[in-house]
Design a protein around this motif. Structure first.
Motif, PDB file in Angstrom:
ATOM      1  N   ALA A   1       0.823  -1.208   0.000  1.00  0.00           N
ATOM      2  CA  ALA A   1       0.000   0.000   0.000  1.00  0.00           C
ATOM      3  C   ALA A   1       0.856   1.255   0.000  1.00  0.00           C
ATOM      4  O   ALA A   1       2.090   1.201   0.107  1.00  0.00           O
ATOM      5  CB  ALA A   1      -0.919  -0.007   1.222  1.00  0.00           C
ATOM      6  N   HIS A   2       0.189   2.391  -0.108  1.00  0.00           N
ATOM      7  CA  HIS A   2       0.842   3.694  -0.005  1.00  0.00           C
ATOM      8  C   HIS A   2       1.571   3.792   1.333  1.00  0.00           C
ATOM      9  O   HIS A   2       1.028   3.468   2.387  1.00  0.00           O
ATOM     10  CB  HIS A   2      -0.225   4.780  -0.112  1.00  0.00           C
ATOM     11  CG  HIS A   2       0.276   6.173   0.044  1.00  0.00           C
ATOM     12  ND1 HIS A   2       1.272   6.702  -0.752  1.00  0.00           N
ATOM     13  CD2 HIS A   2      -0.098   7.159   0.914  1.00  0.00           C
ATOM     14  CE1 HIS A   2       1.485   7.958  -0.390  1.00  0.00           C
ATOM     15  NE2 HIS A   2       0.684   8.263   0.611  1.00  0.00           N
ATOM     16  N   ASN A   3       2.822   4.212   1.276  1.00  0.00           N
ATOM     17  CA  ASN A   3       3.719   4.337   2.440  1.00  0.00           C
ATOM     18  C   ASN A   3       4.171   2.995   2.996  1.00  0.00           C
ATOM     19  O   ASN A   3       4.836   2.957   4.040  1.00  0.00           O
ATOM     20  CB  ASN A   3       3.082   5.178   3.556  1.00  0.00           C
ATOM     21  CG  ASN A   3       2.938   6.634   3.177  1.00  0.00           C
ATOM     22  OD1 ASN A   3       3.729   7.168   2.401  1.00  0.00           O
ATOM     23  ND2 ASN A   3       1.919   7.308   3.707  1.00  0.00           N
ATOM     24  N   GLY A   4       3.839   1.901   2.313  1.00  0.00           N
ATOM     25  CA  GLY A   4       4.319   0.594   2.754  1.00  0.00           C
ATOM     26  C   GLY A   4       5.788   0.399   2.410  1.00  0.00           C
ATOM     27  O   GLY A   4       6.319   1.010   1.481  1.00  0.00           O
ATOM     28  N   GLU A   5       6.452  -0.468   3.148  1.00  0.00           N
ATOM     29  CA  GLU A   5       7.862  -0.769   2.911  1.00  0.00           C
ATOM     30  C   GLU A   5       8.007  -1.869   1.869  1.00  0.00           C
ATOM     31  O   GLU A   5       7.299  -2.879   1.908  1.00  0.00           O
ATOM     32  CB  GLU A   5       8.543  -1.189   4.215  1.00  0.00           C
ATOM     33  CG  GLU A   5       8.637  -0.064   5.235  1.00  0.00           C
ATOM     34  CD  GLU A   5       9.353  -0.486   6.514  1.00  0.00           C
ATOM     35  OE1 GLU A   5       9.422  -1.708   6.793  1.00  0.00           O
ATOM     36  OE2 GLU A   5       9.853   0.408   7.231  1.00  0.00           O
TER      37      GLU A   5
END
Length: 284
Positions: free
Chosen positions: A81-85
């Motif tokens: 997801a968005h901002n996931g590593e």
């Protein structure tokens, strides 16, 4: 256009609608976008990706495009997801970004025409079709580990309805520096073609995702790098690269390699072998 985002709010998965710089849940709760814990905006039953579509990518690899598109699948366990590593396993070196537009299916599609395909698309989101090219020699055209390793399919930040895909810019940044600068107008096969082509013999279900291809200049990134994909009208998807805590197990199975095929694909037009540019056989 309406933008929906799935977030974790109060310990629960909540669907929200974007209103300016806030996300609004159906029960009226509001959260600032900057403070939201984003999840994948959709939950696909399958993720199908086209190997090669953007003309700039074809020119970069100096190859002849096939007369019809070819595809591979990414398992749903690769979702992010968005901002996931994005995890690059310890001992691997050749993890590449690929900024793309993702098509989200809205209703069951089977044996439809290209002219009908738009009726079956619920909307669009942004994807980064990361590839772990260290495994390129082991999975050939299937791309299973190259494209399907855990965390390598971030989608988001939101899912946008009634977006016109025609002539929209697609840009990828690494640590704020522009790396890919493409446009949907350079796609050989547009969104409607891709949906109708797959649906000829594979039933597409609501929520399924099709990745539509990346422009030129996919290159390796390193742990610590911030990779952002921006698509006109869809927003910006951001992900940080991290190194995994352990290497790929070595007592069985194929191991990471660093062959001509790996290097030529990972480095694209920047790679030359013994002074002669090698033929490229990209899988994206």
């Amino acid at each position: 256009m309406t933008e929906y985002r799935r977030i974790l709010l109060g310990g629960a998965v909540v669907e929200t609608v974007r209103e300016g710089e806030e996300l609004v849940a159906r029960d009226g709760r509001r959260v600032k976008i900057a403070d939201a814990h984003h999840l994948s905006p959709v939950q696909p039953g399958k993720i199908i990706a086209v190997h090669l579509n953007h003309v700039s990518r074809v020119h970069e690899f100096q190859i002849k495009l096939s007369p019809t598109p070819t595809y591979f699948q990414k398992p749903t366990t690769s979702l992010n997801a968005h901002n996931g590593e994005i995890v690059r396993p310890k001992g691997c070196k050749w993890l590449n970004y690929e900024g793309e537009v993702a098509i989200v299916i809205g209703k069951r599609a089977r044996n439809i025409s290209q002219a009908e395909a738009g009726e079956y698309i619920a909307g669009y989101t942004i994807a980064n079709d990361f590839g772990l090219h260290d495994f390129r020699d082991t999975d050939a055209g299937s791309m299973l580990r190259v494209k399907g390793s855990d965390t390598l399919c971030p989608l988001g930040p939101g899912f946008v309805t009634r977006w016109d895909f025609r002539n929209k810019y697609l840009r990828t940044y690494v640590n704020g520096e522009l790396k890919q600068d493409g446009n949907t107008a350079e796609m050989t096969w547009d969104m409607h073609y891709l949906v109708a082509d797959i649906a000829r013999n594979i039933t597409l279900e609501p929520g399924d995702v099709l990745l539509s291809g990346t422009p030129a200049n996919s290159r390796p990134v390193q742990p610590g790098d911030l990779v952002e994909v921006e698509v006109e009208g869809l927003g910006r998807l951001s992900n940080r690269i991290v190194e995994g805590p352990a290497p790929i197990r070595s007592e069985l199975g194929a191991q990471p390699t660093e062959s001509e095929e790996v290097l030529s694909t990972a480095l694209g037009g920047d790679w030359e072998f013994r002074g002669i540019r090698a033929p490229k056989k990209p899988g994206q």
